[in-house]
Write an enzyme that holds these catalytic residues in place. Structure first.
Site, PDB file in Angstrom:
ATOM      1  N   ARG A  62      -4.040 -51.366  15.551  1.00 53.88           N
ATOM      2  CA  ARG A  62      -4.210 -52.380  16.582  1.00 53.88           C
ATOM      3  C   ARG A  62      -5.058 -51.854  17.720  1.00 53.88           C
ATOM      4  NH1 ARG A  62      -4.245 -56.618  17.778  1.00 53.88           N
ATOM      5  NH2 ARG A  62      -2.701 -56.945  19.350  1.00 53.88           N
ATOM      6  N   CYS A  83     -13.336 -63.693  12.942  1.00 55.27           N
ATOM      7  CA  CYS A  83     -13.014 -63.961  14.353  1.00 55.27           C
ATOM      8  C   CYS A  83     -12.199 -65.242  14.474  1.00 55.27           C
ATOM      9  CB  CYS A  83     -14.293 -64.162  15.165  1.00 55.27           C
ATOM     10  SG  CYS A  83     -15.322 -62.723  15.304  1.00 55.27           S
ATOM     11  N   ARG A 129     -20.387 -55.812  12.451  1.00 58.43           N
ATOM     12  CA  ARG A 129     -21.369 -55.778  11.353  1.00 58.43           C
ATOM     13  C   ARG A 129     -22.609 -54.974  11.715  1.00 58.43           C
ATOM     14  NH1 ARG A 129     -19.826 -61.186  11.102  1.00 58.43           N
ATOM     15  NH2 ARG A 129     -21.743 -61.800  12.133  1.00 58.43           N
ATOM     16  N   ARG A 181       0.227 -52.982  26.235  1.00 57.57           N
ATOM     17  CA  ARG A 181       1.146 -52.094  25.535  1.00 57.57           C
ATOM     18  C   ARG A 181       1.381 -50.809  26.326  1.00 57.57           C
ATOM     19  NH1 ARG A 181       2.510 -52.842  20.093  1.00 57.57           N
ATOM     20  NH2 ARG A 181       4.036 -51.299  20.713  1.00 57.57           N
ATOM     21  N   ARG A 238      -8.907 -58.793  20.972  1.00 59.11           N
ATOM     22  CA  ARG A 238      -7.898 -58.037  20.218  1.00 59.11           C
ATOM     23  C   ARG A 238      -8.404 -57.798  18.800  1.00 59.11           C
ATOM     24  NH1 ARG A 238      -5.006 -61.512  23.607  1.00 59.11           N
ATOM     25  NH2 ARG A 238      -3.213 -60.590  24.661  1.00 59.11           N
ATOM     26  N   GLU A 248      -7.287 -66.531  20.186  1.00 62.49           N
ATOM     27  CA  GLU A 248      -5.883 -66.200  20.428  1.00 62.49           C
ATOM     28  C   GLU A 248      -5.181 -67.460  20.943  1.00 62.49           C
ATOM     29  OE1 GLU A 248      -2.852 -63.343  20.508  1.00 62.49           O
ATOM     30  OE2 GLU A 248      -4.910 -62.987  19.907  1.00 62.49           O
ATOM     31  N   TYR A 284      -6.009 -49.174  23.307  1.00 57.96           N
ATOM     32  CA  TYR A 284      -6.068 -50.219  24.325  1.00 57.96           C
ATOM     33  C   TYR A 284      -6.967 -49.738  25.445  1.00 57.96           C
ATOM     34  CZ  TYR A 284      -2.472 -52.414  21.621  1.00 57.96           C
ATOM     35  OH  TYR A 284      -1.816 -53.002  20.583  1.00 57.96           O
TER      36      TYR A 284
END
Length: 122
Positions: free
Chosen positions: A7, A75, A63, A116, A90, A78, A108
């Site tokens: 992540r 893509c 890419r 987080r 994200r 959110e 992050y």
């Protein structure tokens, strides 16, 4: 080898194409480097942005990384939750690795470190 999820998230200061692409590239390269992953190890990359990011497809940045042309990337936006972090990108990278779940380093950057705090200084 096992497929693991890596992540990551970052933010941009505004919705500008160059900022979105640069931030995405930096994030993805950092995720790969910190987890010792080559393009051939990557199964797929899912990228979401908050709905205020509309100037570019972040997948274009992935890419364009040398050797990553054929990595499957998608893509999406959110969920638009009140009070959510603005201008956020994200990434969920699926990769073949010999690392255990606990050995994966999640990344992050910028204001996204607030998402987080439990992983800060991992």
């Amino acid at each position: 080898m096992t497929v693991r999820g890596v992540r990551g998230a970052t933010t941009v200061t505004c919705d500008e194409q160059g900022l979105v692409l640069d931030a995405t590239e930096q994030l993805v390269k950092t995720m790969a480097r910190e987890n010792n992953l080559a393009a051939e190890d990557i199964v797929s990359v899912l990228i979401s942005t908050t709905t205020d990011v509309q100037s570019a497809f972040p997948a274009k940045a992935v890419r364009s990384i040398v050797g990553w042309t054929y990595v499957p990337v998608m893509c999406m936006h959110e969920m638009d939750v009140a009070g959510g972090m603005p201008f956020c990108i994200r990434v969920l990278m699926h990769a073949n690795t010999g690392k255990s779940q606990q050995e994966i380093t999640h990344i992050y950057l910028n204001d996204a470190v607030k998402l987080r705090p439990d992983l800060a200084g991992q």
